[in-house]
Design a protein around this motif. Sequence first.
Motif, PDB file in Angstrom:
ATOM      1  N   LEU A  51      67.939  34.601  67.810  1.00 18.74           N
ATOM      2  CA  LEU A  51      68.834  34.640  66.656  1.00 18.74           C
ATOM      3  C   LEU A  51      68.755  35.997  65.963  1.00 18.74           C
ATOM      4  CD1 LEU A  51      68.279  31.173  64.956  1.00 18.74           C
ATOM      5  CD2 LEU A  51      70.484  32.123  65.577  1.00 18.74           C
ATOM      6  N   PRO A  52      69.874  36.531  65.475  1.00 26.61           N
ATOM      7  CA  PRO A  52      69.833  37.838  64.803  1.00 26.61           C
ATOM      8  C   PRO A  52      69.012  37.810  63.520  1.00 26.61           C
ATOM      9  CG  PRO A  52      71.981  36.798  64.563  1.00 26.61           C
ATOM     10  CD  PRO A  52      71.241  35.995  65.569  1.00 26.61           C
ATOM     11  N   SER A  78      74.267  36.653  76.284  1.00 29.84           N
ATOM     12  CA  SER A  78      73.597  37.175  75.088  1.00 29.84           C
ATOM     13  C   SER A  78      74.202  36.549  73.837  1.00 29.84           C
ATOM     14  CB  SER A  78      73.716  38.701  75.032  1.00 29.84           C
ATOM     15  OG  SER A  78      75.072  39.098  74.959  1.00 29.84           O
ATOM     16  N   LEU A  79      73.502  36.707  72.723  1.00 26.38           N
ATOM     17  CA  LEU A  79      73.859  35.999  71.497  1.00 26.38           C
ATOM     18  C   LEU A  79      74.860  36.758  70.650  1.00 26.38           C
ATOM     19  CD1 LEU A  79      72.690  33.340  70.119  1.00 26.38           C
ATOM     20  CD2 LEU A  79      71.467  34.907  68.634  1.00 26.38           C
ATOM     21  N   ASN A  80      75.846  36.028  70.109  1.00 26.46           N
ATOM     22  CA  ASN A  80      76.671  36.570  69.044  1.00 26.46           C
ATOM     23  C   ASN A  80      75.912  36.452  67.727  1.00 26.46           C
ATOM     24  OD1 ASN A  80      78.972  37.423  70.396  1.00 26.46           O
ATOM     25  ND2 ASN A  80      79.923  35.397  70.327  1.00 26.46           N
ATOM     26  N   ARG A 113      62.897  37.393  60.377  1.00 21.74           N
ATOM     27  CA  ARG A 113      63.536  38.549  61.000  1.00 21.74           C
ATOM     28  C   ARG A 113      64.963  38.672  60.484  1.00 21.74           C
ATOM     29  NH1 ARG A 113      63.237  36.934  65.645  1.00 21.74           N
ATOM     30  NH2 ARG A 113      65.349  36.208  66.025  1.00 21.74           N
ATOM     31  N   ALA A 114      65.389  39.899  60.206  1.00 22.94           N
ATOM     32  CA  ALA A 114      66.752  40.149  59.739  1.00 22.94           C
ATOM     33  C   ALA A 114      67.283  41.415  60.390  1.00 22.94           C
ATOM     34  CB  ALA A 114      66.782  40.283  58.220  1.00 22.94           C
ATOM     35  N   THR A 115      68.487  41.351  60.938  1.00 29.03           N
ATOM     36  CA  THR A 115      69.100  42.542  61.538  1.00 29.03           C
ATOM     37  C   THR A 115      69.992  43.260  60.546  1.00 29.03           C
ATOM     38  OG1 THR A 115      70.884  41.156  62.399  1.00 29.03           O
ATOM     39  CG2 THR A 115      69.036  41.615  63.877  1.00 29.03           C
ATOM     40  N   ILE A 116      70.383  42.551  59.474  1.00 29.50           N
ATOM     41  CA  ILE A 116      71.144  43.147  58.385  1.00 29.50           C
ATOM     42  C   ILE A 116      70.521  42.652  57.081  1.00 29.50           C
ATOM     43  CG2 ILE A 116      73.292  43.291  59.695  1.00 29.50           C
ATOM     44  CD1 ILE A 116      74.195  40.732  58.278  1.00 29.50           C
ATOM     45  N   SER A 117      70.990  43.163  55.955  1.00 28.56           N
ATOM     46  CA  SER A 117      70.531  42.629  54.678  1.00 28.56           C
ATOM     47  C   SER A 117      70.833  41.133  54.644  1.00 28.56           C
ATOM     48  CB  SER A 117      71.247  43.345  53.528  1.00 28.56           C
ATOM     49  OG  SER A 117      70.853  42.812  52.290  1.00 28.56           O
ATOM     50  N   PRO A 129      66.808  44.714  56.363  1.00 22.81           N
ATOM     51  CA  PRO A 129      66.605  44.538  57.805  1.00 22.81           C
ATOM     52  C   PRO A 129      65.169  44.848  58.206  1.00 22.81           C
ATOM     53  CG  PRO A 129      68.634  45.756  57.365  1.00 22.81           C
ATOM     54  CD  PRO A 129      67.918  45.636  56.048  1.00 22.81           C
ATOM     55  N   GLY A 130      64.654  44.040  59.117  1.00 22.45           N
ATOM     56  CA  GLY A 130      63.287  44.233  59.579  1.00 22.45           C
ATOM     57  C   GLY A 130      62.646  42.924  59.978  1.00 22.45           C
ATOM     58  N   THR A 131      61.404  43.003  60.423  1.00 23.15           N
ATOM     59  CA  THR A 131      60.618  41.820  60.794  1.00 23.15           C
ATOM     60  C   THR A 131      59.426  41.726  59.858  1.00 23.15           C
ATOM     61  OG1 THR A 131      61.276  41.978  63.119  1.00 23.15           O
ATOM     62  CG2 THR A 131      59.304  40.694  62.630  1.00 23.15           C
TER      63      THR A 131
END
Length: 598
Positions: free
Chosen positions: A411-412, A298-300, A442-446, A489-491
């Motif tokens: 990618l995160p 899995s991805l870091n 796509r973003a998992t954090i700001s 964060p969001g898509t």
Amino acid sequence: MKRKLFLLFILISIRSFSQIYIGSNTPVYVKSQVLYVTQNINLDTNSNLYLRNNSQLVQGTTGASANTGTGIISVYQEGTSDNFDYNYWCSPVGNPIIATGNTSFGITLLNKPVSSTVSTAATILPIGNYDGTANPLAIAPYWIYKLTNSNNYSQWVQVASATTIAAGEGFTMKGTSGSDTTDPEGTGVTNNPGTGAQRYDFRGKPNDGNIAITVGANNAATLTGNPYPSALHLNAFLLDGTNNACTGIAYFWEQDKAVNSHYLSAYKGGYASYSPGSLGSTGIYVPATFNSYKSDGSLNTVGTTSGVAVERKYLPIGQGFIINGVANGTVTFKNSHRMFYFEGAGLSQFAKSSNTKSDKSTEDEVTEIPHFKLNTIINNQFTRQLALAFLPEATDGVDVGIDALNMDSSLPSDASFWLDNKNYVIQGINFEQSKRIPLAVRATISTTLKFYIPEVINFDPAQNIYLYDNLDASYHDVKNGTYQVTIAPGTYTDRFKITFTNKTLGVNEETKTDSFYIRQDNLNQFLIATNPDNLTLKSFVLYDILGKTVLVKDNLGSEQNYNFSTAALSTGIYIATFLTADDIKITQKVIISASGKL
């Protein structure tokens, strides 16, 4: 009766034969040339065909290979000299057994060149040894894997030292450490200078004729490559109409060579994408965006910069790559896809640290597809590069051999083209100035994104190119500048678009909305909209500056006045957006103060 030739000389010019029989203990040495054989080759016991100094063997067989005999051809290729880095390979030879046709390969067929005709077999290390060496040449079999119809990481199959790699199947192999100063051809190029490339001597029966590779539906991945002792016209293979069971795109593994570790958690790598576009073009290549991985595959969340562009139109001997299937079936390499093209001549490069091949050039008609690259720098950590191509035959849907799926879609935080509800790194369109090309972000954090265009190739230099932000209906000239924005964060699949004009409204649409007025009343903590023309409104959405939705109202009707409480909102800049029944968007920035002042 078929002609048989008994050869005992050095080929010093282009030679063409209908059929070749090389007798026992009869060496044939080909230097800097192409040997073309219309039909099959019969290599008798202990016979040797040496392809040296970029020489190549091309055959004209139609259908299955008819090559026979237990003699061998010998052909060189160089891979990485770093024993931490993978190369993706595909062998040009198979096991030299008497049976007719192509045979399987294994790393026991690899050798260390000692002179232009003499080699010693590579040492195959115990399975628990992870580090290969240059002198003596020793290969770590632990890293020999193949992949067929895979949809996940666990489906890689370890081959190790077994001779079970079928013709046309690709395999992974790591390089070597140390150096080898042997100069087998007396050209000043050593087997391994210590930094750059490790030379291998592939010895076995030459692959020939039709070579079928199994592919699977739903973009299942298969590792394959150039299966011949000659260059492969990659465009011809990918665009062959009979190979419609695959997407017509080739993917190449790239790895950050600064990372010296065998631990998967330390790897930084990804897949570059090659789109042929058309048969005569140089294609479009988008480098990988490197990522790091955990031990389970899995991805870091750590990334770095992208790789570099590599010429791919004519694949050199031994180069492996990934293809994706669109249906269960096969794709077939054919002799009609083969050609003689010097590696390093401009459109052919093997994936290794440096190129040690001849600098001789080969005449070729170069056609560059009109396109531009769009870079997105993500949190100042790594760069995602996309390519938008302009071809008259391209549609607005997914086109075989043109549109390239994003192989690093885990990618995160990432940016890509949004096509057919999937993420793509290369998209082709038929150019129209009114088109708007959606991007998926796509973003998992700001996340902070910086968009810009680093290069425009063979495309109208006067044509404007903008990045449209649907949040505030703003246009940004990314051809001559950058657009930086921070998102929550969001898509986002409907926020960012590439456009070729900065006009938001159509003809006469502006007059319909110029009397519509939006303002913020901070004293009473209301957002107020005035609609004197009684426009019918579908919806109202209020976004914060990061694009997060904080207030939504639907089916507003056609009232003259609207009031929306902002008492629960914190101080900041917001984007108010109304959508009319005619799908006209009315957008305005407002400043909201929680204290009632401002």
